[in-house]
Design a protein around this motif. Sequence first.
Motif, mmCIF file in Angstrom:
data_model
loop_
_atom_site.group_PDB
_atom_site.id
_atom_site.type_symbol
_atom_site.label_atom_id
_atom_site.label_comp_id
_atom_site.label_asym_id
_atom_site.label_seq_id
_atom_site.Cartn_x
_atom_site.Cartn_y
_atom_site.Cartn_z
ATOM 1 N N GLN A 67 3.285 34.405 5.594
ATOM 2 C CA GLN A 67 4.128 35.388 6.170
ATOM 3 C C GLN A 67 4.945 34.927 7.491
ATOM 4 O O GLN A 67 4.907 33.795 7.666
ATOM 5 N N LEU A 89 7.816 39.430 5.410
ATOM 6 C CA LEU A 89 6.983 39.124 4.389
ATOM 7 C C LEU A 89 5.551 39.661 4.267
ATOM 8 O O LEU A 89 4.785 39.109 3.735
ATOM 9 N N ARG A 138 13.017 43.318 -12.425
ATOM 10 C CA ARG A 138 12.535 43.779 -10.993
ATOM 11 C C ARG A 138 12.334 45.084 -11.099
ATOM 12 O O ARG A 138 11.395 45.723 -10.383
ATOM 13 N N PRO A 156 17.896 33.740 -12.073
ATOM 14 C CA PRO A 156 19.263 33.471 -11.567
ATOM 15 C C PRO A 156 20.175 32.350 -12.296
ATOM 16 O O PRO A 156 21.481 32.408 -12.141
ATOM 17 N N LEU A 157 19.450 31.669 -12.834
ATOM 18 C CA LEU A 157 20.042 30.120 -13.194
ATOM 19 C C LEU A 157 20.193 30.349 -14.812
ATOM 20 O O LEU A 157 20.601 29.274 -15.331
ATOM 21 N N LEU A 186 20.955 36.965 -13.974
ATOM 22 C CA LEU A 186 20.855 37.738 -12.632
ATOM 23 C C LEU A 186 20.507 39.273 -13.458
ATOM 24 O O LEU A 186 19.761 39.957 -12.497
ATOM 25 N N ARG A 224 14.896 34.254 2.093
ATOM 26 C CA ARG A 224 13.746 34.807 1.489
ATOM 27 C C ARG A 224 13.792 34.587 -0.071
ATOM 28 O O ARG A 224 12.730 34.602 -0.815
ATOM 29 N N VAL A 225 14.997 34.334 -0.647
ATOM 30 C CA VAL A 225 15.369 34.426 -2.095
ATOM 31 C C VAL A 225 15.091 32.778 -2.335
ATOM 32 O O VAL A 225 14.813 32.592 -3.542
ATOM 33 N N CYS A 226 15.192 31.900 -1.355
ATOM 34 C CA CYS A 226 15.374 30.457 -1.860
ATOM 35 C C CYS A 226 14.247 30.007 -2.687
ATOM 36 O O CYS A 226 12.954 30.082 -1.810
ATOM 37 N N PRO A 227 14.080 29.507 -3.692
ATOM 38 C CA PRO A 227 12.852 29.035 -4.437
ATOM 39 C C PRO A 227 12.293 27.488 -3.755
ATOM 40 O O PRO A 227 11.043 27.281 -4.083
ATOM 41 N N THR A 262 7.578 32.393 -3.703
ATOM 42 C CA THR A 262 8.401 31.566 -2.623
ATOM 43 C C THR A 262 9.933 32.199 -2.695
ATOM 44 O O THR A 262 10.621 32.334 -1.419
ATOM 45 N N GLY A 263 10.516 32.349 -3.688
ATOM 46 C CA GLY A 263 11.963 32.865 -3.707
ATOM 47 C C GLY A 263 12.104 33.241 -5.284
ATOM 48 O O GLY A 263 11.214 33.556 -6.074
ATOM 49 N N GLU A 264 13.208 33.630 -5.517
ATOM 50 C CA GLU A 264 13.841 33.995 -6.915
ATOM 51 C C GLU A 264 13.498 32.894 -7.664
ATOM 52 O O GLU A 264 13.636 31.778 -7.592
ATOM 53 N N GLY A 265 12.747 33.319 -9.100
ATOM 54 C CA GLY A 265 12.603 32.144 -9.852
ATOM 55 C C GLY A 265 13.739 31.754 -10.853
ATOM 56 O O GLY A 265 14.714 31.637 -10.259
ATOM 57 N N LEU A 279 6.984 40.512 -3.757
ATOM 58 C CA LEU A 279 7.106 40.007 -2.354
ATOM 59 C C LEU A 279 7.622 39.037 -2.218
ATOM 60 O O LEU A 279 7.163 37.578 -2.936
ATOM 61 N N LEU A 280 8.878 38.414 -2.042
ATOM 62 C CA LEU A 280 9.624 37.260 -2.098
ATOM 63 C C LEU A 280 9.595 36.757 -0.805
ATOM 64 O O LEU A 280 9.889 37.445 0.336
ATOM 65 N N GLY A 281 9.630 35.400 -0.740
ATOM 66 C CA GLY A 281 9.784 34.541 0.397
ATOM 67 C C GLY A 281 8.602 34.089 0.946
ATOM 68 O O GLY A 281 8.370 33.371 1.921
ATOM 69 N N SER A 282 7.329 34.645 0.082
ATOM 70 C CA SER A 282 6.064 34.252 0.757
ATOM 71 C C SER A 282 5.450 33.250 -0.362
ATOM 72 O O SER A 282 5.654 33.272 -1.737
ATOM 73 N N THR A 283 4.897 32.369 0.263
ATOM 74 C CA THR A 283 4.370 31.274 -0.579
ATOM 75 C C THR A 283 2.920 31.154 -0.747
ATOM 76 O O THR A 283 1.982 31.575 0.181
#
Lengths: 407, 422
Positions: free
Chosen positions: B294, A314, B261, B39-40, B254, A73-76, B33-36, B272-276
């Motif tokens: 979804q 999702l 968040r 975290p990096l 992080l 879910r977190v993978c960009p 799609t994911g965390e932006g 909503l993370l994981g959704s494009t």
Amino acid sequence: MSMLMETEGIAVRASLDGCIKCTICESACPYAAVTEHFPGPKTVGPQEERFRHGPLSADWSVDYCSGCGICSRVCPQDVRIAEINSRARAQLKEQRGIPLRDQLLARPDVMGRLGRPIRPLFNWAMGTLLVRLPVERILGIHRKAAIPKLAPRTFRQWARRHPVRPAPDRVVYFHGCSTNYFEPRLGRMVVAVLEHQGLAVEIPEQGCCGLPLQSNGNFPAARTYATRLAGQLRRAPRDIPVIAASTSCGLMLKREAREILGVEDPALVDISQRTYDIFEFLLNLHEQGRLKTDFVPVELTVAYHAPCQQQNQLIGKPALDVLALVPGLRLVELDRDCCGVGGTYGLKREKYAISMAVGDGLFADIRQVAPDLVLCDSETCRWHIAKATGFPVIHPLELLHRAYGGR
Amino acid sequence: MITDALVIGAGTAGLTAGIRLAQGGLRVTVVATGEGCLPLASGTIDVLGFAPEPVQSPRDALPGFLDANPEHPYRIGGPAGIEASLAWFIKTAGPLGYHGELSRNRWVPTVLGGLRPTALVPHSMAAADLGGGGEVLIAGIRGFRDFHPALLAANLSRAAAAPAHPIEARATLLDWPGGAGDMPPFRLARRLEDAEIRRQLAAQLRSKLSGASAVGMPAVLGRERAAEVHADLERRLGRPVFEIPGLPPSLPGLRLFDRLRRALLDAGGRLLLGSTAISATHSHGTVAKVTITQASRPVEVSAGFFVLATGGFATGGILRLPDGQLREPVFGLPVAGLAAGQEPFGDQYLAEHPLDRVGLSTDADGRPLGAAGAPHATNLYAAGAVLAGALPWREKSGEGLSLATGWHAAEGIVGHRREHAA
């Protein structure tokens, strides 16, 4: 491996190409944060996958993945990390065998059926250390792990005598094993809430979705279960929505059976396209102006935890939007990813401590909010959180049922 | 799905826009799609570090910088917008205790021992400004692969900003109780939340302090309870301790992600993370719906306003198709910055490439332009690295431009709503 011949399987594995080794999945993984046994989803997934060919297998670390799916879910880059790791775990189990304990935990339907004739004994035994200690020693199920109580009557016994109320709009209710054997009350409330919306609720005969088998690495049996269930749900009239209140089982139908197990059965593909989480469905009704809002005030403070498999659908957190309509309710969103139980993961002797450490933050938040009730959509999470915190934990649908004046 | 505003992207720009919109009373969903990038990220807020000469005061340098770079995204909202967005950020980041001001860049050490300019630092880096020189002790952890104090200290001693402000840096390696093994930063951080581990590390450190006025450590000083970890170490050592961010996963980034968040949820927003986001439908010059993925089927999200904050070429906000065409994938917006037939890449890998500056052109309000040169839609805004005309890695402007444009997009939407309500 034969599973790699399947199209979904190829798509899942090909997603590896997108991995830029950014480590976002590792820093989001609640398990890697607390245990050295699990080096992290990238390490055991995209990194080790290149060594998984022919007779070579993953090392045991992949067995310490709970399958919570947060990594995917977190993978960009949209790498299907959890799915890849699930498949690697199954490959490992295929080579080294599945312990008896995991075979048992993977079959809640069988446990339910076997336990029912001796229900009082089963319920007593699971609640006493006299039995739990030897069970831990012999089987490896941790003595403190939450085991639910078998209900006096199954949901199916009730459903058989509950006539479908005719109405132009129909839905199929997929209740799952846990509702059937442990929480039939929840099933009756789901039916009542759906009927309150003026819907006809079909409850076809149905078995287990195969999710616990999948997470314990028995893919062949899981495929059989998922395919059979899809056929059963499809016996009800075509093209009507299938409603699930158990979020992990709902996700199994929606995606995991296809993406992880590689099931391409047309019945399952059809069912997966029209399966809805109960609150996803109710929020859709509300957005169409069709949800009944004849609520009675519920003067309570409740804290909502969205479990991993609910988040993996999702669909956001539709329970929050629907419950926001209930007058008097003070609703607190708990912003934690995982309670730590991971389905059957936290029941296992060697993983129980990890499971409690993962849930630590959530439990602390709950104690701080000190709500009247904790809400959580997933059954195993509810039992785990209740046991760990001592707070009552119910499905958010139960609260909605109460808000409609139900008892 | 119905919401007042849909923000696409959960990096600095997307979260900023989302929080600000939610604070402005809109129902907001941030989808990604994911965390932006966070975290990096280092957790510091760069605004303008090189223009192209080293910048001492971003406030003084910005007008000239904008004159020289008229297409730069900083022109949206201008210096006043940057000031306002930073003030808002410091308040929103709250407990992380960001320090700094636009009138003066701080010069903080990199993990290799260089000094780099940045405008705002979290409290855990308050003592990291070595622009004025000083004597510091750099303490690493034996076994932790991503932080080499001897290398860092040796380079730092050479990196002083001016001969008048020499840096005297010494290095030491601490033994982690029980051995650090192969522990990743996030696990070290969690373990450091245990006071006993801090006691043992501090005991080793005290004998090495001698004249050091501050102690630099890898940025692993806790996650949830970072403030407590940092304060406790300073108390035990009797002098300031500062974090030096390094390779990802990056705890300072992080922590900022966790904080933003939380701020989004506290303001009533949804994440909503994981959704494009995959496509959009239009009606009468506006965007009507955006389709997002979804678990088993795509769903349309209706909203009054949309903010596109999907990042630049590096993160998929801009695609280069096999035929060489550049494309923005959700709305199909035209991409500016590369002339027809121009080679996208230069000869030198680490030098600037023409592709680096590509992105969306916008009007003065931050609304991306369509093919005809007018805004693509009246209710669509763009923010962050998806915008054309910046070179954040060289200018050291990344966080600043995401904050400023994300904040400005939200202000525009909130203002627009207010006008219509009045």
